[in-house]
Design an enzyme around this catalytic site. Structure first.
Site, mmCIF file in Angstrom:
data_model
loop_
_atom_site.group_PDB
_atom_site.id
_atom_site.type_symbol
_atom_site.label_atom_id
_atom_site.label_comp_id
_atom_site.label_asym_id
_atom_site.label_seq_id
_atom_site.Cartn_x
_atom_site.Cartn_y
_atom_site.Cartn_z
ATOM 1 N N GLU A 1 135.348 55.506 81.434
ATOM 2 C CA GLU A 1 135.940 54.327 81.618
ATOM 3 C C GLU A 1 136.872 53.988 80.367
ATOM 4 O OE1 GLU A 1 133.018 51.480 83.970
ATOM 5 O OE2 GLU A 1 132.714 51.459 81.946
ATOM 6 N N GLY B 1 139.021 45.880 83.705
ATOM 7 C CA GLY B 1 139.037 44.728 84.122
ATOM 8 C C GLY B 1 140.683 43.973 83.904
ATOM 9 N N HIS C 1 128.357 50.686 77.148
ATOM 10 C CA HIS C 1 129.429 50.305 77.987
ATOM 11 C C HIS C 1 130.615 49.833 76.809
ATOM 12 C CE1 HIS C 1 132.103 47.615 80.169
ATOM 13 N NE2 HIS C 1 131.554 48.225 81.233
ATOM 14 N N GLU D 1 132.042 47.312 76.512
ATOM 15 C CA GLU D 1 131.866 45.928 76.054
ATOM 16 C C GLU D 1 130.629 45.860 75.138
ATOM 17 O OE1 GLU D 1 131.644 44.345 80.017
ATOM 18 O OE2 GLU D 1 133.933 44.771 80.221
ATOM 19 N N SER E 1 138.950 49.078 86.918
ATOM 20 C CA SER E 1 139.677 48.465 87.980
ATOM 21 C C SER E 1 139.637 49.590 89.141
ATOM 22 C CB SER E 1 141.154 48.594 87.545
ATOM 23 O OG SER E 1 141.141 47.518 86.446
ATOM 24 N N ASN F 1 128.459 47.332 88.484
ATOM 25 C CA ASN F 1 128.106 46.515 87.370
ATOM 26 C C ASN F 1 128.403 45.029 87.381
ATOM 27 O OD1 ASN F 1 127.864 45.847 84.691
ATOM 28 N ND2 ASN F 1 129.654 47.168 83.819
ATOM 29 N N LYS G 1 127.802 42.918 85.341
ATOM 30 C CA LYS G 1 128.023 42.204 84.152
ATOM 31 C C LYS G 1 127.443 40.785 83.881
ATOM 32 C CE LYS G 1 132.292 44.718 83.647
ATOM 33 N NZ LYS G 1 133.503 44.997 83.090
HETATM 34 P P1 PGA Z 1 136.268 46.724 86.165
HETATM 35 O O1 PGA Z 1 134.955 46.894 85.251
HETATM 36 O O2 PGA Z 1 135.974 47.363 87.747
HETATM 37 O O3 PGA Z 1 136.233 45.137 86.502
HETATM 38 O O4 PGA Z 1 137.517 47.054 85.449
HETATM 39 C C1 PGA Z 1 134.450 48.270 85.224
HETATM 40 C C2 PGA Z 1 133.488 48.408 84.100
HETATM 41 O O5 PGA Z 1 133.668 47.791 83.343
HETATM 42 O O6 PGA Z 1 132.420 48.975 84.448
#
Ligand code: PGA
Length: 249
Positions: free
Chosen positions: A167, A173, A96, A98, A213, A10, A12
């Site tokens: 998630e 993140g 997601h 976010e 992560s 992903n 982003k």
């Molecule tokens: P990350 O993000 O691997 O940077 O923690 C995962 C995601 O939001 O899909």
């Protein structure tokens, strides 16, 4: 039932067009000899078309990070499922955290997106996961169950190709990955929920990815868990080396 692992990147809101195309091409080359798992990237919208051209004929799957539930119309700034399908996407990330948190997407909106994606023949990757305070309050299962019920409220039959990503928001993140047993506990809860609602056979097909992560250092132990079928990778998917290490866990 052996589920085929899926490693999804992903991206982003990151990268320039030039870097995005070169990363996609490097991934194509890096997975040439891989036969036993699926690999997918979800670049930002404006890069989907050129990347689709750049990876044509390869086995790398292309996905979008979001879509609108209508096929077209007066929705300034939105992108429809028809459009992402037109530019070569087979998959779409929906709900997601976010999107849920920053852009206030509700379960109702997510349910409409899931329904439209399925109607258009796209494979949804439905994201669920609790926030830190919800975990601390012992509400993880309740939150995840509500998100599953909400996100799937408009479909009666879940396709075998449906994908769920667990998630935990506190792991995204932050560098704080869920431990394999913390993740497995929720993955197994999700699979049981699918089984109760759609039957044992269906539950054995649906892939459940872990996200939050994921790095080359922790992917192996996560993938060793029975109900973890792959990963949704953010930060570590932006560099070819770390992403390919994860793909080759
Ligand atoms: P990350 O993000 O691997 O940077 O923690 C995962 C995601 O939001 O899909």
């Amino acid at each position: 039932m052996e589920r085929r692992p899926l490693i999804a990147g992903n991206w982003k809101m990151n990268l320039s067009l030039r870097d995005a195309i070169s990363l996609a091409k490097d991934i194509v080359t890096g997975i040439l000899d891989i036969e036993d798992r699926d690999v997918l990237i979800a670049p930002p919208f404006p890069f989907l078309y050129p990347i689709n051209k750049a990876i044509e004929g390869s086995k790398l799957f292309l996905g979008a990070q979001n879509m609108h539930w209508e096929e077209g119309g007066a929705f300034t700034g939105e992108v429809s499922g028809l459009m992402i399908r037109d530019v070569g996407c087979t998959h779409v990330i929906i709900g997601h955290s976010e999107r849920r948190i920053i852009f206030k997407e509700t379960d109702e909106m997510i349910a409409k997106k899931v329904k439209k994606a399925i109607d258009l023949g796209l494979y949804p990757i439905l994201c669920v996961g609790e926030r830190l305070e919800e975990r601390e309050d012992g509400k993880t299962f309740e939150v995840v169950k509500n998100q599953l019920e909400g996100g799937l409220s408009l479909i009666d039959e879940i396709p075998d190709t449906f994908i769920i990503a667990y998630e935990p928001v506190w792991a995204i993140g932050t560098g704080h990955t869920a431990t394999p047993s913390q993740a497995q506990e929720v993955h197994s809860f999700i699979r049981k929920w699918i089984e109760e609602r759609y039957g044992k056979e269906k539950a054995s097909f649906i892939r459940i990815l872990y996200g939050g992560s994921v790095k080359p250092e922790n992917i192996k132990e996560l993938m060793a868990e029975e109900d973890i079928d792959g990963a949704l990778v953010g930060g570590a998917s932006l560099k070819v080396d770390s992403f390919l290490k994860i793909v080759r866990f």
